[in-house]
Design an enzyme around this catalytic site. Structure first.
Site, short mmCIF file in Angstrom:
data_model
loop_
_atom_site.label_atom_id
_atom_site.label_comp_id
_atom_site.label_asym_id
_atom_site.label_seq_id
_atom_site.Cartn_x
_atom_site.Cartn_y
_atom_site.Cartn_z
N ASN A 1 0.83 -1.20 0.00
CA ASN A 1 0.00 0.00 0.00
C ASN A 1 0.87 1.27 0.00
O ASN A 1 1.48 1.61 1.01
CB ASN A 1 -0.88 -0.05 1.26
CG ASN A 1 -1.81 1.12 1.36
OD1 ASN A 1 -1.62 2.15 0.71
ND2 ASN A 1 -2.83 0.97 2.18
N ASP B 1 2.26 -3.60 13.05
CA ASP B 1 0.98 -4.20 13.35
C ASP B 1 0.32 -3.32 14.40
O ASP B 1 1.01 -2.74 15.25
CB ASP B 1 1.11 -5.64 13.85
CG ASP B 1 -0.21 -6.39 13.68
OD1 ASP B 1 -0.81 -6.29 12.60
OD2 ASP B 1 -0.65 -7.05 14.63
N GLY C 1 0.09 4.29 0.16
CA GLY C 1 -0.39 5.28 1.13
C GLY C 1 0.23 5.06 2.50
O GLY C 1 0.63 6.01 3.18
N LYS C 2 0.35 3.78 2.90
CA LYS C 2 0.96 3.46 4.20
C LYS C 2 2.44 3.84 4.20
O LYS C 2 2.97 4.34 5.19
CB LYS C 2 0.84 1.95 4.47
CG LYS C 2 -0.44 1.56 5.18
CD LYS C 2 -0.29 0.18 5.81
CE LYS C 2 -1.38 -0.05 6.84
NZ LYS C 2 -1.20 -1.30 7.59
N HIS D 1 -0.47 6.25 18.48
CA HIS D 1 0.35 5.06 18.69
C HIS D 1 1.36 4.90 17.55
O HIS D 1 2.52 4.60 17.78
CB HIS D 1 -0.56 3.84 18.78
CG HIS D 1 -1.58 3.74 17.68
ND1 HIS D 1 -2.33 4.81 17.27
CD2 HIS D 1 -1.95 2.70 16.87
CE1 HIS D 1 -3.13 4.43 16.28
NE2 HIS D 1 -2.91 3.17 16.02
P1 IMP Z 1 -3.30 -3.32 10.66
O1 IMP Z 1 -2.19 -2.98 11.60
O2 IMP Z 1 -3.20 -2.60 9.36
O3 IMP Z 1 -3.53 -4.80 10.56
O4 IMP Z 1 -4.62 -2.70 11.31
C1 IMP Z 1 -5.36 -3.33 12.28
C2 IMP Z 1 -6.70 -2.68 12.51
O5 IMP Z 1 -6.62 -1.94 13.72
C3 IMP Z 1 -7.18 -1.67 11.48
O6 IMP Z 1 -7.90 -2.29 10.45
C4 IMP Z 1 -8.09 -0.80 12.30
O7 IMP Z 1 -9.33 -1.39 12.41
C5 IMP Z 1 -7.43 -0.79 13.66
N1 IMP Z 1 -6.56 0.37 13.81
C6 IMP Z 1 -5.20 0.38 13.85
N2 IMP Z 1 -4.75 1.64 13.97
C7 IMP Z 1 -5.84 2.43 13.99
C8 IMP Z 1 -6.00 3.85 14.07
O8 IMP Z 1 -5.05 4.65 14.12
N3 IMP Z 1 -7.26 4.29 14.04
C9 IMP Z 1 -8.33 3.46 13.96
N4 IMP Z 1 -8.24 2.15 13.87
C10 IMP Z 1 -6.99 1.63 13.89
#
Ligand code: IMP
Length: 189
Positions: free
Chosen positions: A11, A66, A13-14, A175
């Site tokens: 991604n 993560d 964007g990430k 975070h």
């Molecule tokens: P991953 O780290 O991309 O697997 O994200 C895990 C999930 O945690 C995301 O799909 C969101 O549902 C939630 N999440 C992680 N960081 C955030 C944030 O900054 N805001 C809102 N939801 C978050």
């Protein structure tokens, strides 16, 4: 001197977001196929992705992240299952509604976002950084900004939800921002 970092994501964007936070070029990995995230902690899953990324980019620095939401009244759930909470067919609004329903009767509204970053260097060295955003759960979603659970987490010391913060306001306390700044300092970026 680290000149660029590869992020274990497909991604762009990430990668752009982490580039802003780290102040160093961050590139997505082309044709990235994520490993199965079956770890039981944010660290385990970030490490799993970082190792898969390092195997794709020998000799380079690779970072993986993560993150998720931990709710005290749910004993830390949804945690590593945050992206799929409530079932596979749900979108962000559906997941948020499912979570609010699960804590409807809970007096303890404490919750937090957590992020773990794992960086692996050219010689296999590992650096870990993490960040936490403590807060409480709102009674109903508020704000159109951000993504995921942003509209229901009210950061400690604020009355707005993360969905009502500007991107810069959220990055300053989030975070992910805290973890990225810790990684930047440890790697000397
Ligand atoms: P991953 O780290 O991309 O697997 O994200 C895990 C999930 O945690 C995301 O799909 C969101 O549902 C939630 N999440 C992680 N960081 C955030 C944030 O900054 N805001 C809102 N939801 C978050």
């Amino acid at each position: 001197m680290i000149e660029r970092i590869h992020l274990a994501t497909g991604n762009p964007g990430k990668a752009a977001e982490l580039e802003r936070l780290l102040g160093c070029p961050v590139l997505p990995i082309e044709g990235w196929e994520p490993p199965v995230e079956d770890g039981d902690s944010f660290l385990a899953n970030a490490r799993l992705k970082a190792r898969a990324g390092a195997a794709r980019c020998p000799g380079a620095w690779v970072v993986a992240d993560d993150s998720g939401l931990e709710v005290d009244a749910l004993d830390g759930a949804p945690g590593v299952h945050s992206a799929r909470y409530g079932g596979d067919g749900l979108d962000d609004a559906g997941r948020t509604a499912a979570l609010l329903a699960a804590v409807a009767d809970a007096e303890d509204r404490h919750a937090r976002f957590r992020c773990v970053l794992v960086a692996i260097g050219p010689d296999g060295e590992e650096v870990v950084a993490d960040g936490t955003l403590e807060g409480t759960l709102a009674r109903a979603p508020r704000g159109a900004g951000g993504f995921g659970y942003d509209p229901i987490l009210i950061p400690a010391g604020d009355s707005r939800t993360c969905g009502e913060l500007t991107r810069d306001e959220k990055n300053a306390i989030s975070h992910r921002g805290t973890a990225a700044r810790a990684l930047r300092d440890t790697l000397g970026l």
